[in-house]
Design a protein around this motif. Sequence first.
Motif, PDB file in Angstrom:
ATOM      1  N   LEU A  14      50.354  32.729  28.770  1.00 47.04           N
ATOM      2  CA  LEU A  14      49.303  32.434  29.736  1.00 47.04           C
ATOM      3  C   LEU A  14      49.549  33.153  31.064  1.00 47.04           C
ATOM      4  CD1 LEU A  14      48.680  28.609  29.137  1.00 47.04           C
ATOM      5  CD2 LEU A  14      47.265  30.547  28.414  1.00 47.04           C
ATOM      6  N   ASN A  15      50.798  33.234  31.473  1.00 52.15           N
ATOM      7  CA  ASN A  15      51.115  33.963  32.705  1.00 52.15           C
ATOM      8  C   ASN A  15      50.764  35.440  32.578  1.00 52.15           C
ATOM      9  OD1 ASN A  15      52.202  32.191  34.756  1.00 52.15           O
ATOM     10  ND2 ASN A  15      53.918  31.810  33.390  1.00 52.15           N
ATOM     11  N   LEU A  16      51.090  36.039  31.445  1.00 52.68           N
ATOM     12  CA  LEU A  16      50.799  37.459  31.243  1.00 52.68           C
ATOM     13  C   LEU A  16      49.291  37.701  31.163  1.00 52.68           C
ATOM     14  CD1 LEU A  16      53.580  38.381  28.652  1.00 52.68           C
ATOM     15  CD2 LEU A  16      53.512  38.965  31.085  1.00 52.68           C
ATOM     16  N   VAL A  17      48.559  36.801  30.499  1.00 56.45           N
ATOM     17  CA  VAL A  17      47.103  36.937  30.414  1.00 56.45           C
ATOM     18  C   VAL A  17      46.485  36.841  31.802  1.00 56.45           C
ATOM     19  CG1 VAL A  17      44.996  35.827  29.579  1.00 56.45           C
ATOM     20  CG2 VAL A  17      46.932  36.131  28.041  1.00 56.45           C
ATOM     21  N   PHE A  18      46.932  35.884  32.606  1.00 62.43           N
ATOM     22  CA  PHE A  18      46.406  35.751  33.966  1.00 62.43           C
ATOM     23  C   PHE A  18      46.716  36.997  34.784  1.00 62.43           C
ATOM     24  CE2 PHE A  18      46.949  34.692  38.429  1.00 62.43           C
ATOM     25  CZ  PHE A  18      45.740  34.070  38.712  1.00 62.43           C
ATOM     26  N   MET A  19      47.929  37.525  34.640  1.00 58.99           N
ATOM     27  CA  MET A  19      48.321  38.714  35.391  1.00 58.99           C
ATOM     28  C   MET A  19      47.363  39.873  35.118  1.00 58.99           C
ATOM     29  SD  MET A  19      51.911  40.796  35.074  1.00 58.99           S
ATOM     30  CE  MET A  19      51.577  41.153  33.343  1.00 58.99           C
ATOM     31  N   LEU A  20      47.070  40.118  33.849  1.00 57.89           N
ATOM     32  CA  LEU A  20      46.151  41.201  33.506  1.00 57.89           C
ATOM     33  C   LEU A  20      44.737  40.901  33.983  1.00 57.89           C
ATOM     34  CD1 LEU A  20      47.353  41.997  29.869  1.00 57.89           C
ATOM     35  CD2 LEU A  20      47.787  43.320  31.941  1.00 57.89           C
TER      36      LEU A  20
END
Length: 244
Positions: A180-186
């Motif tokens: 979820l953190n990586l998805v939000f970052m992108l």
Amino acid sequence: HDIRAVIMKDLRTFLRDPVQWSQAVIFFGLLGLYFSNLHHFNYHVLPPRWRNMIAFFNVFSVSAVMCSLGSRFVYPQLSLEGQGFWILGLAPTRMTRILFTKFVSAWLSLTVVSTGLMLLSTRMLNTSPAVARVAVGLAAVESLVVCSLSTGLGAVFLDLEKRNPAAIVSGFGGTLNLVLNLVFMLAVIVPFGLVFHLRVVGLISPGGLRRGVLWATLWVCLLTLAATVIPLWLGARSLKQREF
């Protein structure tokens, strides 16, 4: 007094474990060393389109490190209380105060480091003021969401049986938190990077840039609000339902 006690306990626990603080120092230290030497690579004399692209890649690198450290250090904080967790439940304070104390302390720490690194990066690259403001703002937003997701999901997927942080992070909750953190970052970096790149290559006008930045800002604000409030609310509800 209860907030101060929680913060001091977490700070002492962090500083007494060289394995933890050394990882943070190495990751952020390498980024700081790289950003401070951008002039030696002559990146600041590149055409605007390349400096703009490198600036957003640097936002991506700082955000990726924050995602990793948030999953490694912030997510297992509550679980590492272990068999003594019942003491927190019976202490003269509310579990929600403990949850938000851990969230705020982690958020302030990450924000200071991440925004400082982005200020250094944009200064060394000699980017435009607009790109510098967006880069610093994205770093601040990313640090907020990393801490809210890691703290909230850490409370939802509380695991008091394991003593090893790596084992706690490797579970379903830790994996979900990292994804979820990586998805939000992108989701927050790509819109701004795309809008500024289209402006630099001349495909949109200054008015189009303003409209694009406005829509991207609205999107990031809505996404940040949801990614901050929902995990903390779920974490607080999960802690309230536990018996001590």
